[in-house]
Design an enzyme around this catalytic site. Sequence first.
Site, PDB file in Angstrom:
ATOM      1  N   ASP A  18       0.824  -1.206   0.113  1.00  0.00           N
ATOM      2  CA  ASP A  18       0.109  -0.111  -0.135  1.00  0.00           C
ATOM      3  C   ASP A  18       0.798   1.407  -0.076  1.00  0.00           C
ATOM      4  OD1 ASP A  18      -2.407   1.565   0.236  1.00  0.00           O
ATOM      5  OD2 ASP A  18      -2.727   1.364   2.118  1.00  0.00           O
ATOM      6  N   GLY A  19       0.345   2.313  -0.765  1.00  0.00           N
ATOM      7  CA  GLY A  19       0.873   3.606  -0.572  1.00  0.00           C
ATOM      8  C   GLY A  19       1.621   4.182  -1.931  1.00  0.00           C
ATOM      9  N   GLY A  21      -0.010   5.541  -4.178  1.00  0.00           N
ATOM     10  CA  GLY A  21      -0.624   6.982  -4.729  1.00  0.00           C
ATOM     11  C   GLY A  21      -0.012   7.936  -3.890  1.00  0.00           C
ATOM     12  N   TRP A  23       2.580   8.199  -2.210  1.00  0.00           N
ATOM     13  CA  TRP A  23       4.214   8.279  -2.584  1.00  0.00           C
ATOM     14  C   TRP A  23       4.319   9.343  -3.936  1.00  0.00           C
ATOM     15  CZ3 TRP A  23       7.234   7.601  -6.815  1.00  0.00           C
ATOM     16  CH2 TRP A  23       8.476   7.472  -6.574  1.00  0.00           C
ATOM     17  N   HIS A  35       2.161   3.990  -8.940  1.00  0.00           N
ATOM     18  CA  HIS A  35       1.985   2.273  -9.283  1.00  0.00           C
ATOM     19  C   HIS A  35       3.248   1.881 -10.064  1.00  0.00           C
ATOM     20  CE1 HIS A  35      -1.896   2.538  -7.561  1.00  0.00           C
ATOM     21  NE2 HIS A  35      -2.339   3.404  -8.424  1.00  0.00           N
ATOM     22  N   LEU A 129      10.180 -21.037  -4.485  1.00  0.00           N
ATOM     23  CA  LEU A 129       9.349 -20.047  -3.955  1.00  0.00           C
ATOM     24  C   LEU A 129       8.087 -20.058  -4.621  1.00  0.00           C
ATOM     25  CD1 LEU A 129       8.852 -17.530  -2.049  1.00  0.00           C
ATOM     26  CD2 LEU A 129       9.771 -16.076  -3.785  1.00  0.00           C
ATOM     27  N   ARG A 186       2.098  -4.679   6.259  1.00  0.00           N
ATOM     28  CA  ARG A 186       1.383  -3.730   5.462  1.00  0.00           C
ATOM     29  C   ARG A 186       2.347  -2.726   5.517  1.00  0.00           C
ATOM     30  NH1 ARG A 186      -4.659  -2.032   4.809  1.00  0.00           N
ATOM     31  NH2 ARG A 186      -4.349  -0.200   3.286  1.00  0.00           N
ATOM     32  N   ARG A 192      -4.526  -1.648   9.070  1.00  0.00           N
ATOM     33  CA  ARG A 192      -5.882  -2.460   8.873  1.00  0.00           C
ATOM     34  C   ARG A 192      -5.666  -3.623   7.809  1.00  0.00           C
ATOM     35  NH1 ARG A 192      -7.318   2.970   7.233  1.00  0.00           N
ATOM     36  NH2 ARG A 192      -6.883   3.174   4.982  1.00  0.00           N
ATOM     37  N   SER A 194      -7.882  -4.395   5.387  1.00  0.00           N
ATOM     38  CA  SER A 194      -8.624  -4.046   4.105  1.00  0.00           C
ATOM     39  C   SER A 194      -9.125  -5.396   3.201  1.00  0.00           C
ATOM     40  CB  SER A 194      -7.800  -3.282   3.223  1.00  0.00           C
ATOM     41  OG  SER A 194      -7.334  -1.936   3.893  1.00  0.00           O
TER      42      SER A 194
END
Length: 246
Positions: A18-19, A21, A23, A35, A129, A186, A192, A194
């Site tokens: 997250d983050g 936008g 940034w 993005h 992985l 997160r 949260r 989400s």
Amino acid sequence: MLADTRSQTPEHIAIIMDGNGRWAERRGRPRIFGHIKGCGRVREIIREADRLGVKKLTLYAFSSENWGRPTDEVSVLMRLLYKWLIRERRELLEKNIRFRAIGAIHRLPVTVQRMVEDTMKVSQENSGLQVTLALSYGGREELVTTARRLASRVVSGEISVTDINEDLFSSQLWTADIGDPDLLIRTSGEQRISNFLLWQLAYAELYFTDKMWPDFKASDLRLSLDAYSRRQRRFGLTEHQLEVRV
Ligand code: IPE
Ligand code: IPE
Ligand code: MG
């Protein structure tokens, strides 16, 4: 001695990336720029997780609720996803990585769906992985889908109501053979879930960092693992019970 419950590398890490936008906005740039940068980070984190011996990495890339964002942003995200798959496929294969996707994949544009399915198929025998992208993913949607699946098996007489237990329920989730994360990270300072992996995160250790996803580096992943190694997972038991188990 608590050696069995501490100091272990988590086998399965889930990340809410997250983050992006914010940034970009903090740099006076359009959200899309964030993005693009965020997409670029994924490779570094996959490499580091692989190097550290993590077995499964589940990345939240697009939620059911993200469909409600402005159409321009959604279409850029879909294009970026498509390009990411094209660009990363070779590295995934070279590194023996098994790629998977969970979520309402049928809602994605057909070109993206094909690319997702194809990448899953070509990597399905890989034993390294496991990287799972959560795409058009919603935890509640997954639970409702699972409930429907089980209900129809009851109606058809294949199983009875009393056959439904936690194991059977888990085996019908989108994550059936992926399992539960040990550690949830997160980024972006939000604390949260989400709508991510609601069932599967029941006993995950939670780690929140203020770093925005485009700034989250390999060293930040290592910091989260350090924090994890200092936690004691008790699964409802007492510290004393865990001590005598060793
Ligand atoms: C995460 O970054 C990427 C997606 C949800 C697709 P955001 O786009 O949510 O960025 P912020 O949280 O608004 O900064
Ligand atoms: C969660 O981030 C989804 C992904 C990172 C893909 P959001 O930005 O959509 O979550 P909220 O809206 O802050 O809860
Ligand atoms: Mg966000």
